[in-house]
Design a protein around this motif. Sequence first.
Motif, PDB file in Angstrom:
ATOM      1  N   PHE A  22      -8.819 -13.063  50.774  1.00  0.00           N
ATOM      2  CA  PHE A  22      -9.457 -14.276  51.267  1.00  0.00           C
ATOM      3  C   PHE A  22      -8.878 -15.546  50.638  1.00  0.00           C
ATOM      4  O   PHE A  22      -9.170 -16.645  51.090  1.00  0.00           O
ATOM      5  CB  PHE A  22     -10.968 -14.194  51.057  1.00  0.00           C
ATOM      6  CG  PHE A  22     -11.590 -13.050  51.817  1.00  0.00           C
ATOM      7  CD1 PHE A  22     -11.318 -12.868  53.170  1.00  0.00           C
ATOM      8  CD2 PHE A  22     -12.408 -12.142  51.179  1.00  0.00           C
ATOM      9  CE1 PHE A  22     -11.861 -11.815  53.870  1.00  0.00           C
ATOM     10  CE2 PHE A  22     -12.964 -11.080  51.875  1.00  0.00           C
ATOM     11  CZ  PHE A  22     -12.691 -10.908  53.227  1.00  0.00           C
ATOM     12  N   ASP A  23      -8.054 -15.385  49.579  1.00  0.00           N
ATOM     13  CA  ASP A  23      -7.250 -16.511  49.106  1.00  0.00           C
ATOM     14  C   ASP A  23      -6.046 -16.698  50.020  1.00  0.00           C
ATOM     15  O   ASP A  23      -5.645 -17.838  50.303  1.00  0.00           O
ATOM     16  CB  ASP A  23      -6.782 -16.270  47.674  1.00  0.00           C
ATOM     17  CG  ASP A  23      -7.931 -16.315  46.679  1.00  0.00           C
ATOM     18  OD1 ASP A  23      -8.955 -16.964  46.992  1.00  0.00           O
ATOM     19  OD2 ASP A  23      -7.813 -15.700  45.605  1.00  0.00           O
ATOM     20  N   ALA A  24      -5.482 -15.581  50.471  1.00  0.00           N
ATOM     21  CA  ALA A  24      -4.332 -15.655  51.377  1.00  0.00           C
ATOM     22  C   ALA A  24      -4.751 -16.088  52.774  1.00  0.00           C
ATOM     23  O   ALA A  24      -4.002 -16.800  53.462  1.00  0.00           O
ATOM     24  CB  ALA A  24      -3.622 -14.299  51.438  1.00  0.00           C
ATOM     25  N   PHE A  25      -5.950 -15.696  53.194  1.00  0.00           N
ATOM     26  CA  PHE A  25      -6.422 -16.010  54.540  1.00  0.00           C
ATOM     27  C   PHE A  25      -7.857 -16.536  54.487  1.00  0.00           C
ATOM     28  O   PHE A  25      -8.812 -15.810  54.756  1.00  0.00           O
ATOM     29  CB  PHE A  25      -6.339 -14.770  55.439  1.00  0.00           C
ATOM     30  CG  PHE A  25      -4.941 -14.245  55.623  1.00  0.00           C
ATOM     31  CD1 PHE A  25      -4.034 -14.907  56.439  1.00  0.00           C
ATOM     32  CD2 PHE A  25      -4.515 -13.105  54.948  1.00  0.00           C
ATOM     33  CE1 PHE A  25      -2.742 -14.429  56.599  1.00  0.00           C
ATOM     34  CE2 PHE A  25      -3.228 -12.627  55.103  1.00  0.00           C
ATOM     35  CZ  PHE A  25      -2.335 -13.293  55.923  1.00  0.00           C
ATOM     36  N   PRO A  26      -8.040 -17.807  54.119  1.00  0.00           N
ATOM     37  CA  PRO A  26      -9.382 -18.391  54.104  1.00  0.00           C
ATOM     38  C   PRO A  26      -9.824 -18.766  55.515  1.00  0.00           C
ATOM     39  O   PRO A  26      -9.041 -18.726  56.462  1.00  0.00           O
ATOM     40  CB  PRO A  26      -9.191 -19.636  53.236  1.00  0.00           C
ATOM     41  CG  PRO A  26      -7.762 -20.044  53.500  1.00  0.00           C
ATOM     42  CD  PRO A  26      -6.997 -18.751  53.676  1.00  0.00           C
ATOM     43  N   ASP A  27     -11.093 -19.144  55.640  1.00  0.00           N
ATOM     44  CA  ASP A  27     -11.570 -19.657  56.916  1.00  0.00           C
ATOM     45  C   ASP A  27     -10.936 -21.007  57.219  1.00  0.00           C
ATOM     46  O   ASP A  27     -10.559 -21.766  56.307  1.00  0.00           O
ATOM     47  CB  ASP A  27     -13.101 -19.814  56.890  1.00  0.00           C
ATOM     48  CG  ASP A  27     -13.831 -18.532  57.257  1.00  0.00           C
ATOM     49  OD1 ASP A  27     -13.262 -17.725  58.015  1.00  0.00           O
ATOM     50  OD2 ASP A  27     -14.970 -18.348  56.785  1.00  0.00           O
ATOM     51  N   VAL A  65     -14.068 -14.759  57.488  1.00  0.00           N
ATOM     52  CA  VAL A  65     -14.155 -14.244  56.120  1.00  0.00           C
ATOM     53  C   VAL A  65     -15.425 -13.435  55.947  1.00  0.00           C
ATOM     54  O   VAL A  65     -15.419 -12.332  55.385  1.00  0.00           O
ATOM     55  CB  VAL A  65     -14.093 -15.399  55.107  1.00  0.00           C
ATOM     56  CG1 VAL A  65     -14.482 -14.911  53.713  1.00  0.00           C
ATOM     57  CG2 VAL A  65     -12.694 -15.993  55.074  1.00  0.00           C
ATOM     58  N   ARG A  66     -16.555 -13.965  56.416  1.00  0.00           N
ATOM     59  CA  ARG A  66     -17.830 -13.267  56.265  1.00  0.00           C
ATOM     60  C   ARG A  66     -17.814 -11.925  56.975  1.00  0.00           C
ATOM     61  O   ARG A  66     -18.231 -10.898  56.420  1.00  0.00           O
ATOM     62  CB  ARG A  66     -18.972 -14.125  56.821  1.00  0.00           C
ATOM     63  CG  ARG A  66     -20.347 -13.499  56.600  1.00  0.00           C
ATOM     64  CD  ARG A  66     -21.440 -14.363  57.194  1.00  0.00           C
ATOM     65  NE  ARG A  66     -21.375 -14.371  58.646  1.00  0.00           N
ATOM     66  CZ  ARG A  66     -21.593 -15.436  59.405  1.00  0.00           C
ATOM     67  NH1 ARG A  66     -21.849 -16.612  58.833  1.00  0.00           N
ATOM     68  NH2 ARG A  66     -21.542 -15.355  60.720  1.00  0.00           N
ATOM     69  N   ASN A  67     -17.321 -11.893  58.216  1.00  0.00           N
ATOM     70  CA  ASN A  67     -17.312 -10.646  58.985  1.00  0.00           C
ATOM     71  C   ASN A  67     -16.372  -9.612  58.391  1.00  0.00           C
ATOM     72  O   ASN A  67     -16.708  -8.426  58.288  1.00  0.00           O
ATOM     73  CB  ASN A  67     -16.925 -10.930  60.439  1.00  0.00           C
ATOM     74  CG  ASN A  67     -17.945 -11.805  61.148  1.00  0.00           C
ATOM     75  OD1 ASN A  67     -19.092 -11.896  60.722  1.00  0.00           O
ATOM     76  ND2 ASN A  67     -17.517 -12.447  62.225  1.00  0.00           N
ATOM     77  N   LEU A  68     -15.165 -10.051  57.998  1.00  0.00           N
ATOM     78  CA  LEU A  68     -14.204  -9.106  57.432  1.00  0.00           C
ATOM     79  C   LEU A  68     -14.701  -8.582  56.088  1.00  0.00           C
ATOM     80  O   LEU A  68     -14.575  -7.385  55.793  1.00  0.00           O
ATOM     81  CB  LEU A  68     -12.840  -9.765  57.276  1.00  0.00           C
ATOM     82  CG  LEU A  68     -11.742  -8.908  56.626  1.00  0.00           C
ATOM     83  CD1 LEU A  68     -11.572  -7.592  57.370  1.00  0.00           C
ATOM     84  CD2 LEU A  68     -10.430  -9.673  56.551  1.00  0.00           C
ATOM     85  N   ASN A  69     -15.283  -9.456  55.269  1.00  0.00           N
ATOM     86  CA  ASN A  69     -15.791  -9.005  53.974  1.00  0.00           C
ATOM     87  C   ASN A  69     -16.903  -7.972  54.154  1.00  0.00           C
ATOM     88  O   ASN A  69     -16.954  -6.973  53.426  1.00  0.00           O
ATOM     89  CB  ASN A  69     -16.311 -10.190  53.168  1.00  0.00           C
ATOM     90  CG  ASN A  69     -16.763  -9.779  51.780  1.00  0.00           C
ATOM     91  OD1 ASN A  69     -15.989  -9.236  50.998  1.00  0.00           O
ATOM     92  ND2 ASN A  69     -18.022 -10.016  51.472  1.00  0.00           N
ATOM     93  N   ALA A  70     -17.789  -8.185  55.128  1.00  0.00           N
ATOM     94  CA  ALA A  70     -18.859  -7.217  55.385  1.00  0.00           C
ATOM     95  C   ALA A  70     -18.280  -5.863  55.776  1.00  0.00           C
ATOM     96  O   ALA A  70     -18.760  -4.808  55.333  1.00  0.00           O
ATOM     97  CB  ALA A  70     -19.792  -7.734  56.479  1.00  0.00           C
ATOM     98  N   SER A  71     -17.234  -5.875  56.617  1.00  0.00           N
ATOM     99  CA  SER A  71     -16.611  -4.622  57.034  1.00  0.00           C
ATOM    100  C   SER A  71     -15.936  -3.924  55.858  1.00  0.00           C
ATOM    101  O   SER A  71     -16.056  -2.702  55.681  1.00  0.00           O
ATOM    102  CB  SER A  71     -15.594  -4.890  58.144  1.00  0.00           C
ATOM    103  OG  SER A  71     -14.891  -3.707  58.482  1.00  0.00           O
ATOM    104  N   LEU A  72     -15.233  -4.685  55.021  1.00  0.00           N
ATOM    105  CA  LEU A  72     -14.558  -4.089  53.872  1.00  0.00           C
ATOM    106  C   LEU A  72     -15.566  -3.509  52.880  1.00  0.00           C
ATOM    107  O   LEU A  72     -15.338  -2.440  52.300  1.00  0.00           O
ATOM    108  CB  LEU A  72     -13.687  -5.133  53.175  1.00  0.00           C
ATOM    109  CG  LEU A  72     -12.473  -5.631  53.987  1.00  0.00           C
ATOM    110  CD1 LEU A  72     -11.825  -6.821  53.292  1.00  0.00           C
ATOM    111  CD2 LEU A  72     -11.466  -4.510  54.201  1.00  0.00           C
ATOM    112  N   GLN A  73     -16.687  -4.189  52.687  1.00  0.00           N
ATOM    113  CA  GLN A  73     -17.711  -3.663  51.778  1.00  0.00           C
ATOM    114  C   GLN A  73     -18.323  -2.384  52.333  1.00  0.00           C
ATOM    115  O   GLN A  73     -18.636  -1.453  51.580  1.00  0.00           O
ATOM    116  CB  GLN A  73     -18.800  -4.725  51.537  1.00  0.00           C
ATOM    117  CG  GLN A  73     -18.307  -5.968  50.812  1.00  0.00           C
ATOM    118  CD  GLN A  73     -17.640  -5.661  49.484  1.00  0.00           C
ATOM    119  OE1 GLN A  73     -18.071  -4.771  48.749  1.00  0.00           O
ATOM    120  NE2 GLN A  73     -16.572  -6.391  49.170  1.00  0.00           N
TER     121      GLN A  73
END
Length: 409
Positions: free
Chosen positions: A51-56, A66-74
């Motif tokens: 998310f540093d490389a690809f921020p919103d 970011v929120r959706n991808l982070n939820a999926s990764l978690q």
Amino acid sequence: MVTEIDYAALFAATPSPYLVLGPDLVIVDVNRAYLAATGRTRDDLLGRHIFDAFPDNPADPEADGVRNLNASLQRTLLQKEPDTMTLQKYDIPAADRPGGFEERWWSPINTPVLGPDGAVAWIIHRVEDVTDFVRSRRPPGAEPGAPQEVMEAELYARAQDLRRLNEELRQAHARERRVALALQESMLHTPDLERHEEVAVRYLPAVGSLNVCGDWYDLVDLPDGCFAVAVGDVVGQGLEAAAVMGMLRSALSAAIRAVNSPASAMEILGRYARSIDGALATTAVKVLVDSSARLLTYSSAGHLPPVLVHADGSFELLDRATDPPLGARSEILPGPQAALPYSPGDTLVLYTDGLVERRGEDIDTGLARLTDTLSRHARLDVEHLADTLVARLGGDGACDDTALVVVRL
């Protein structure tokens, strides 16, 4: 001749864009297709948090990539299973315009790679760039953000609705699973088992059964150095079968405390089962262990025979006192009972059919496989023996439940 495959070269050449993340979501590898899709170099990405490389996109107040991808990764880290995301609008920094962003639409899936310890060692983040497809749905000449972008907006809205629905379903399933686990623990709670270090139990629900089923095990301490063990199998799976199992298990546990005779306890259970919907055709077996007399006394209602394995690997089946399943007779009659002596170091094994049954195979074949395994591993301690039986004889676990009790006498 087997050709050795260069997996690093294979990964690099894969046409779909792939990113490899550590459990801390730091980028550890990337293939050429991903670099081409994002306009980045390996030096731009390796070692950076995703998310540093690809921020919103800060210019988009509705950005939620970011929120959706982070939820999926978690979810991937927690559940250790692949997580497929819905269509995502996730703009990326423009490689040729510092501070600028490019509109991008992606179809992502996150897949865990487990290490030797069973923990997630890496996550493979695979994406497909569907930006051209989304843009092709715009009317000719329309600019991004124009009112005519009805098709794109509808597509995005539906994708977001689907994402929210999927999340609600995941949460509902998680709640249902927690309830099922609590129910299973409550129904199979066996306080007397804690006083028996030489007894091992295993409970394996069928796949998809929420970890509850109609199979059960039980151990009851009795006076004069005796104790009783039992297993049973209610027809069906899921919460309904588990509820019936709980009632029958409690009834049999109470009966053996009152009458101190396997046959009498099974007779009481048969009478009780006739008053419970879903209890008919249940099978069960009860074995009374008299440690002073070194004697096993048992009675069965249509259940597969327990096995007494001697230290030298020879064995005997407890099959001389078997009635039909509960409720199969039109009238209640005294049940059969038999006794068998044992020697110190012998092993008693009770089980349900999930351990030995296989589709399209005669049950005698499964029994032979069980007794052969027991003969070859009779000297293992009870915990290792129980694990060996489950590992080698797991049966048709996708379709049937398994309860197992191993007693070193």
